[in-house]
Design an enzyme around this catalytic site. Sequence first.
Site, PDB file in Angstrom:
ATOM      1  N   ASP A 802      -3.629   3.426   9.404  1.00 53.90           N
ATOM      2  CA  ASP A 802      -3.314   3.284   7.984  1.00 53.90           C
ATOM      3  C   ASP A 802      -3.258   1.801   7.650  1.00 53.90           C
ATOM      4  O   ASP A 802      -2.691   0.997   8.411  1.00 53.90           O
ATOM      5  CB  ASP A 802      -1.961   3.944   7.683  1.00 53.90           C
ATOM      6  CG  ASP A 802      -1.766   4.185   6.195  1.00 53.90           C
ATOM      7  OD1 ASP A 802      -2.657   3.767   5.422  1.00 53.90           O
ATOM      8  OD2 ASP A 802      -0.753   4.788   5.820  1.00 53.90           O
ATOM      9  N   ASP A 845      -6.219   5.312   2.355  1.00 56.49           N
ATOM     10  CA  ASP A 845      -6.449   4.278   3.365  1.00 56.49           C
ATOM     11  C   ASP A 845      -6.180   4.787   4.766  1.00 56.49           C
ATOM     12  O   ASP A 845      -5.975   4.001   5.687  1.00 56.49           O
ATOM     13  CB  ASP A 845      -5.547   3.072   3.077  1.00 56.49           C
ATOM     14  CG  ASP A 845      -4.075   3.470   3.081  1.00 56.49           C
ATOM     15  OD1 ASP A 845      -3.806   4.694   3.025  1.00 56.49           O
ATOM     16  OD2 ASP A 845      -3.212   2.583   3.140  1.00 56.49           O
TER      17      ASP A 845
END
Length: 929
Positions: A802, A845
């Site tokens: 992430d 993301d």
Amino acid sequence: MKKITISEVRGGGKRRDLSTVFTVIHPSSRPSPITTTTIYPQLYYTREAKMFNEEIRRFLANFSKSSEWRKIREVLLWKLDAPCWLIDSQGDYIVRVTQDKHYCAIMKATTARKRRCDEYYQELQDEMYKSGVPVVRTCHAGFLGFQSPIAVSGVVIGGLGASQIVDHERSLETYREYAERLGIMGDKFVSHIDEREAINQWLLETEVGLIALLAQTSVDLVIKEGDVYERDILLRNLVEFYKLITEKQSLILELEEKRLYQAIVEIASRSIDAEICSLMMINERTSLLEIKAAVGLSREVIEETRVKVGQGVSGYVAVSGESLLVKDITQDERFRAWYETGSPRYYTNSLISSPIKIGRKVVGVINMNNETSRRVFNERDLSLLSIIAEHASVVIEGSRAYHERARKERLEEKSREERSEEMISEAKRLQNEITNLKVHLEVAERMKEEAERVRSGLIEMERVRAEANRLREEAKTVEDSAEQERLKQEAAKLAIQAEKIEEQKQEELLKEEAEKLKAEVAKLKEEEETLRIEIERAEELIAQAEETEELKEETARLKEELERMKAEEEKLKNQVKALEKLRIRAEEAHQLRVQTEELSHLYELSKEIVQMEDPQHILEWLLTKIFPLFKYHIAAYLLLEEEKLIGEIKHAYSLEPRCINDLKERMISHWSDVDPDRKAEREITILVDERNLEGSDAVYPGEIKNLIFFPILDRGRTTGLIYVGNFTPDGFRLNADRLLPIVSSHASVAIEKARKYLETKELAEKDELTGVYNFRYFGKFFSDEFKRAKRYDKELSLLMLDFDHLKKFNDTYGHEEGNRLIKTVAQLIKESIREVDCLARFGGDEFAVAFPETGAEAALEAAERILDSLRNHDYRIREDTLHITASIGLANLRQIDARTPKELFMRADEALYQAKQRGRNQVYCYGKE
């Protein structure tokens, strides 16, 4: 809406008259004993004639019973699983699957909705007939259907269609809206729709194009099979006809005219199976056609019927000298007016007529029609009647010549016999005369001897008579008795001498008579010589007469032998003709077998090729698959893939390098001519398959003499070429030019479908923004790898990543720059892992990487590489240079002994959470501090 043009379907959908081009009976039907496919250009038909529609319907009905139709049905069921139908040119159903899909059965539950469905089917048919090409349309309920034309010789005679096909581009919600709009419960309606049966409209159009091509090829094949069967029937019927002729061959020439005519009509009616047959001959004096013999007509009709030359059907044929078929005399413009103004009525509206000619002169007409069966005659019947009429002409001419020759021979025979009898009589008469002359000659010889004897006596008698007279005179003067006595004695002596002299005179007379007889004998001898010569001549004539008799017998025997030899010659000619026809039929059967094999190859090819997903593999497989079809020496393909041109060459034999190089140069040259982008320079890779399809190691020294190629199209754009070549100018089969376009078309459709499939698959499996795999694909991949690792006790690691502070980045630079950053990160991660590893974006993301057969240490090293790659990358935005950081969580299957993929996934997610909690920009491995 896209419409697919099939080259085999022409004619613009016009319902033209097929009477002169369409005469087919399928082998499954049972025609009358005598049939033929010969077509005469003078045959007359009406466009709207009922019998024409019946012929089309009968052909399509027979087609629906053939194995070719079963193949089409199998394809429809296999590819579409939809109710299908087959209609004729009038829109009437020949075959129809009445079992509707459940959702369409609900749709047709009311009369109004069923009427709308019927209107849709009618619109589908009308558009097909109007355009003449396959048509795909959507119905009012959102389902797909199609109608494809079936043509014969470029004329549409019917159509093949299917409907109730689920459209892949419409969701269940859309179908629910359609149903509710039509007053149907939406949930119940869509519960019967199976999305697995759905198909895109563009893919259906492609499939319909292939089905149309298969249907048209099947129709052509059935017509060809019917044509071969027709020829076989015609051959058997002609054999039957010649058999009937042969049975009466020994008598037919000797028959008198009346019996000969009757024999002809009996043979003709039996050969064509006609109830009524009449033979009409032209009366030269009155110019009327009179019935000389008939089958199925009463004596009154035969005696009363007279037709003027030039009037009616028979008169028309007598003037034109051409065979004629009238299927409906009430619709025939040539005879309708004559028929409607009191002309003789026929037993049926259909009849056939053919002229009988001697030389070029028409001497009669043979007619046929039916009374009870009302069977409509066709071109096959007319063809056989024409053959019968030609033979009848020959037989009538031969019979007339035979009887004339027999009459002359009888006259000559009578003359020869009379002359022979006269000669024999004259010879007998001469023999009798010769016998009589011989008797006369013998009598004359005896008379001659007697005359000689009498003549000598007569001379002596004259001398004695003269001496006696002298003595009588002397006695008158002598008185002396003694002297008188002496004189008397002398006188007596003289008298005796006189008698002797008289006898001698008589003898002289006899001599004269003998001379005369001698002259007569000489004359008779001359006559005897003459008679002898005549007898010799008569004997010669008798011998000649005997020889003539022998010659007559020999001539008769030679005539019989000549007739036998002629009959044998005719028989041999017929056998040669029959053998020639059998040879032609065998060649046609062989061609039909070849075409059937080709169609079978094409059918199998079309079934298999559409299941392939790799365009390059499709062409590699195709070159091997078509080898039995073309028996090529060399074959190749070129394919445009991602701006690169790739190709491969296959060969049946080992070839010299110059031959391979020659083909490569030709391929490059051809591509430069058809390149859709017209690029002067393009990366080209052409491989050569070292394997020989024939399995021989011998090097073939030939050069390419015959090379044909066709383009591979993708949505109308040339994306490749396919080649087949041969080392002999005529090395290919005659239909190679026809087959290669079909193969090329199959390849184009398969490659287009494969590319669309790959595009669809990529859209379904890849993330649209980054191009890496999406969560759906990753889930399946990870689940499969988890099962494999468990089964075979293999390593498996999972990484979760992430970005750090992506929200802040988006707030500062905007979401567009944020998307560019995500794409950059995805590329950096992809460059840091192996090809066997699977990278996927979960959304936003967050990324995940699965490491098959990778332990914890190796996975940790890979995670560190990813972090280093992100940290060291200078990300430039506007005037700023940024460095990216990320948090990574890592989990290993052996370390945590997860029982399910979900459990391993949750542990990796927990590790990611720990990495964030511990300050971000780091890797945390679950189970390790």
